[in-house]
Design a protein around this motif. Structure first.
Motif, PDB file in Angstrom:
ATOM      1  N   SER A   1       2.026  -1.696   0.481  1.00  0.00           N
ATOM      2  CA  SER A   1       3.109  -1.347  -0.052  1.00  0.00           C
ATOM      3  C   SER A   1       4.040  -0.567   0.768  1.00  0.00           C
ATOM      4  O   SER A   1       3.154   0.538   1.377  1.00  0.00           O
TER       5      SER A   1
ATOM      6  N   SER B   1       9.172  -2.605   0.376  1.00  0.00           N
ATOM      7  CA  SER B   1       8.333  -3.693  -0.433  1.00  0.00           C
ATOM      8  C   SER B   1       7.418  -2.911  -1.294  1.00  0.00           C
ATOM      9  O   SER B   1       6.959  -1.762  -0.944  1.00  0.00           O
ATOM     10  N   MET B   2       6.960  -3.922  -2.232  1.00  0.00           N
ATOM     11  CA  MET B   2       5.680  -3.548  -3.135  1.00  0.00           C
ATOM     12  C   MET B   2       4.911  -4.452  -3.453  1.00  0.00           C
ATOM     13  O   MET B   2       5.222  -5.844  -3.291  1.00  0.00           O
TER      14      MET B   2
ATOM     15  N   VAL C   1       4.408 -10.448  -1.983  1.00  0.00           N
ATOM     16  CA  VAL C   1       5.086  -9.259  -1.628  1.00  0.00           C
ATOM     17  C   VAL C   1       6.317  -9.001  -2.207  1.00  0.00           C
ATOM     18  O   VAL C   1       7.093 -10.219  -1.996  1.00  0.00           O
TER      19      VAL C   1
ATOM     20  N   VAL D   1      -0.233  -1.226  -9.094  1.00  0.00           N
ATOM     21  CA  VAL D   1       0.344  -0.958  -8.097  1.00  0.00           C
ATOM     22  C   VAL D   1      -0.344  -0.408  -6.656  1.00  0.00           C
ATOM     23  O   VAL D   1      -1.235   0.457  -7.098  1.00  0.00           O
TER      24      VAL D   1
ATOM     25  N   TYR E   1      -0.742   0.680  -2.799  1.00  0.00           N
ATOM     26  CA  TYR E   1      -0.277   1.070  -1.412  1.00  0.00           C
ATOM     27  C   TYR E   1      -1.097   0.610  -0.472  1.00  0.00           C
ATOM     28  O   TYR E   1      -0.473   0.018   0.493  1.00  0.00           O
TER      29      TYR E   1
END
Length: 817
Positions: free
Chosen positions: A161, A187-188, A229, A290, A292
């Motif tokens: 991310s 983006s995440m 993504v 989530v 990273y």
């Protein structure tokens, strides 16, 4: 004399220290030239079945015969690992038992999605003499294309991310929801399954552009595939506002039925999750996390984002500009990314693009013609089908194994090929493809602006190339896409010539394969089949649900195969001719296709005509036969009836026409309703016990149209996953009871009474008896307390799989794909 002295010196015993010094001295020049030393890893042959556990237990290993040798080997490897630690990358494939990775403990997780390996792999499960289930069953595909990685693969801290969550971009969050602002070009990446609601701005997700609306999209992002993504491409004041919500579809409960579904969803809360869950309960956990980087994963899996090549993006935009005139065939070698490209193109065509970007607005949906029976997208394996989609889909194939009753789309027509490869009967395969194309032309009468995407399998060499060029010449396409820039020329030139003769442009794109995966193709097929049989769609719920009850505990459908209430016309076996006396053994416990026959002359090579009469059937909504159903009229003139041979013992209606192998049913006058599992054959009552997810309304509608039903037994993979469901379910129940007991004792350490402890012991004994009964089934062997195989299974579960392609004609695998 000198030769005798040398022999005596060589035979003299040497200490381990002296031997290690001598070996390091001889290997020093080699180490200077090649600093990265890769130890050889013994890899199981992909095409040969592993030896049974009984045979393995009788053959002692060298370390078991000589414990001192094990100690010397351990010291040598320990000293060698110290000298090579700076140059050797981390190993992701199976490693020796004495390595550091094998002895590292796996941290347990209190959540229901994370499993501790030491609890899951206490026992080894073997089906049919080979490890067909369990985390230790990471066997290669039958065609020998996939195997454990033979080169060390380092677990990298791979970025996922670009957006970092903080108080500035978190709108609100609780135990179930997370609303964030994503800046443009940021983006995440999420791991798990969740619902997405775009409130402001425009985001891109797996090829689709999602605009602000009240529509909520469900996303399945397991670790078995590259993670989707979420990128902001346009926003209000440079930001898009998106809400993510936990969803409870029950698909994570399949981990209690198969180890293949374990360790594929999100694990412990990541640093980003802990930031957004401040103030919530310490045990709060969403169905998504989530990430990273890949290092945020608590299970330390090899996670990668799903990005596209620039050539892919340009080709998708160019193809989508054709709008309703698009009819493209996507082909290429196996593992080149055909399914991913098709999914991206499909979602891009289905996304509601604004009128300012293009003059085309998709209101008629998209037709998807899937000609890949080995890795189908919206159906179980062994089928080719035409589906009409109206909404983008976000997830791997096992998250949507069927579209019956779905708002996302409907299956227009399907045909059962009976195998995972079209090479078994190429003529039947071509006829099925041509019939599906005719159904698409009929669909265009109601939806004139409906584009078509055709997914062709990786069977692109030899006879498969001839089939591909024939389809290019005869289907009236607008585009042909070949997913490999490396050729070979023996494939590209005939495709280019066929496209030139048909006045169709040929687009050649680079392949984008996934080098390492944690599930083989055979295992993904098993996961999709298991998901297909456990998925349900209640009438009042738009999204599907999955039930964790084993198939042996579900109520079967009782269908009469003989007598006045006969519900099926015949039973056909594709691929080979069997003696009628063996039909019972071939049918019992197998996967069959339920095929609706529209004409009595449905055998290939015979004239077609209208079906003469209706047939009775069991009501799929009930567990007992429909005794009040009127009996079937006589069908003496039916060609199918005249070719039926009754087995002498069971009275099964064996339908066989042909020589050597049975002629298949004509695709023009037959279609597949779905698959069923034959749980048993009751000879006394002349009934079959079938377990099937086919909706009862679909069977009743077929019978109302005068169609007959035929069961087709093909060459599909054995349902080993169904055999072991009871065992894994019992183990999961015992584990939950043990965890609950430990928690109860910890919370009420001073208040426990003898009566409560006696009740706990009684329930524990009952669960152990259930495990013992579930492990005592045919075709499955459970080996308990086998620590060495347990450690090997742990290492295989951690291993990755590398895709190896043989992209040249004339090889021994040119028929495989």
């Amino acid at each position: 004399m000198k030769r005798k002295a040398e022999k005596a010196q060589a035979a003299a015993p040497v200490s381990a220290f002296a031997a290690r010094k001598a070996r390091q001295a001889t290997q020093a020049p080699v180490a200077a030239e090649k600093p990265q030393i890769v130890e050889p890893v013994v890899e199981p042959p992909p095409k040969r079945a592993r030896r049974s556990l009984e045979k393995q237990s009788t053959v002692p290993s060298p370390t078991e015969e000589n414990p001192a040798q094990l100690r010397r080997s351990s010291r040598r490897k320990e000293d060698k690992s110290k000298t090579e630690k700076a140059t050797q990358p981390a190993r992701a494939d199976p490693v020796p038992e004495t390595s550091q990775q094998a002895t590292e403990p796996v941290s347990p997780n209190s959540s229901e999605d994370q499993e501790s390996s030491d609890e899951e792999l206490e026992e080894d499960v073997t089906v049919n003499g080979s490890e067909g289930v369990g985390l230790g069953a990471l066997e290669g595909d039958a065609d020998g294309y996939e195997s454990p990685a033979d080169t060390p693969v380092q677990v990298q801290d791979f970025p996922l991310s670009k957006t970092r969550l903080s108080k500035n971009n978190i709108v609100y969050s609780d135990e179930h929801r997370l609303c964030v602002r994503i800046k443009e070009k940021m983006s995440m990446v999420m791991l798990g399954h969740y619902d997405v609601w775009v409130k402001r701005g425009v985001i891109s997700l797996m090829g689709a552009k999602l605009h602000p609306s009240s529509r909520v999209y469900r996303v399945y992002a397991p670790s078995t595939h590259s993670l989707p993504v979420i990128k902001c491409i346009a926003g209000v004041n440079g930001e898009a506002e998106v809400e993510f919500k936990s969803c409870h579809s029950g698909i994570y409960r399949l981990k209690d039925l198969s180890p293949l579904y374990q360790r594929i969803w999100n694990g412990k809360n990541t640093a980003a999750d802990k930031l957004t869950l401040k103030g919530a309960s310490p045990s709060a956990k969403r169905t998504f996390s989530v990430l990273y980087t890949s290092a945020d994963d608590s299970l330390k899996r090899h996670l990668r984002p799903l990005h596209l090549e620039k050539q892919w993006s340009a080709a998708i935009k160019s193809l989508s500009q054709r709008g309703g005139r698009l009819k493209t065939l996507i082909c290429g070698p196996k593992g080149s990314g055909k399914s991913t490209f098709s999914r991206y193109l499909l979602n891009h065509l289905l996304s509601p693009a604004p009128q300012t970007e293009t003059n085309y607005c998709n209101a008629d949906g998209v037709a998807f013609l899937d000609l890949d029976p080995g890795q189908p997208e919206f159906a179980p394996m062994g089928q080719v089908y035409l589906v009409h989609l109206r909404s983008p889909v976000f997830g791997p194939p096992f998250s949507h194994p069927s579209l019956d009753g779905s708002r996302d789309g409907t299956i227009v027509r399907a045909h059962h090929i009976g195998a995972t490869s079209p090479k078994e009967d190429s003529d039947h395969y071509v006829l099925a493809a041509m019939d599906l194309m005719e159904r698409y032309r009929a669909l265009q009468a109601s939806y004139p602006q409906c584009p078509l995407i055709i997914n062709y399998p990786g069977w692109i060499f030899g006879l498969g190339l001839e089939v591909a060029t024939y389809l290019v010449r005869s289907l009236g396409l607008s585009d042909v896409v070949y997913m490999s820039e490396k050729g070979p020329a023996e494939v590209v030139e005939p495709l280019a010539q066929a496209a030139y003769q048909s006045k169709v442009p040929l687009t050649i794109l680079p392949s984008q394969p996934t080098d390492f995966v944690n599930r083989s193709s055979a295992q993904l097929r098993s996961m999709q089949m298991q998901s297909y049989f456990h998925m349900t769609r209640p009438g009042n719920i738009e999204t599907p649900l999955w039930l964790e009850k084993p198939l042996s505990r579900t109520n079967p459908f009782h269908v009469h195969y003989s007598g006045p209430q006969q519900g099926i016309q015949g039973i056909m076996v594709m691929g080979t001719q069997i003696h009628p006396d063996l039909l019972h053994e071939v049918l019992d416990g197998s996967i069959v296709a339920v095929v609706a026959v529209e004409s009595p002359h449905a055998i290939l090579g015979q004239n077609s005509g209208p079906m003469l009469s209706n047939t009775a059937e069991t009501d799929p909504d009930h567990d007992t036969p429909m005794d009040d159903t009127p009996s079937s009229p006589s069908m003496s003139s039916s060609t199918i009836t005249s070719n039926i041979t009754r087995t002498p013992t069971e009275d099964l209606p064996y339908l066989f026409v042909g020589s050597g192998s049975s002629n298949p049913l004509d695709p023009k006058v037959s279609h597949c309703l779905g698959l069923a599992l034959v749980r048993s054959v009751n000879i006394s009552s002349r009934t079959l016990e079938l377990v099937t997810p086919i909706p009862g309304s679909r069977i009743r509608a077929s019978l109302a149209q005068g169609h007959g039903l035929v069961l087709v037994r093909g060459l599909l993979d054995n349902p080993n996953w169904a055999i072991s469901e009871d065992y894994h379910s019992a183990r999961a129940a015992e584990k939950r009871h043990r965890e609950a007991t430990e928690k109860l004792k910890k919370n009420n350490a001073t208040t426990n009474t003898n009566a409560v402890e006696d009740g706990i012991d009684a329930e524990r004994q009952m669960l152990k008896d259930r495990i013992r009964r579930a492990s005592n089934v045919p075709w499955m062997t459970v080996v308990e307390d086998n620590s060495r195989r347990h450690r090997e299974a742990v290492q295989r579960e951690k291993s990755l799989w590398k895709l190896r392609k043989k992209a040249y004609p004339g090889s021994d695998s040119e028929g495989d794909w």
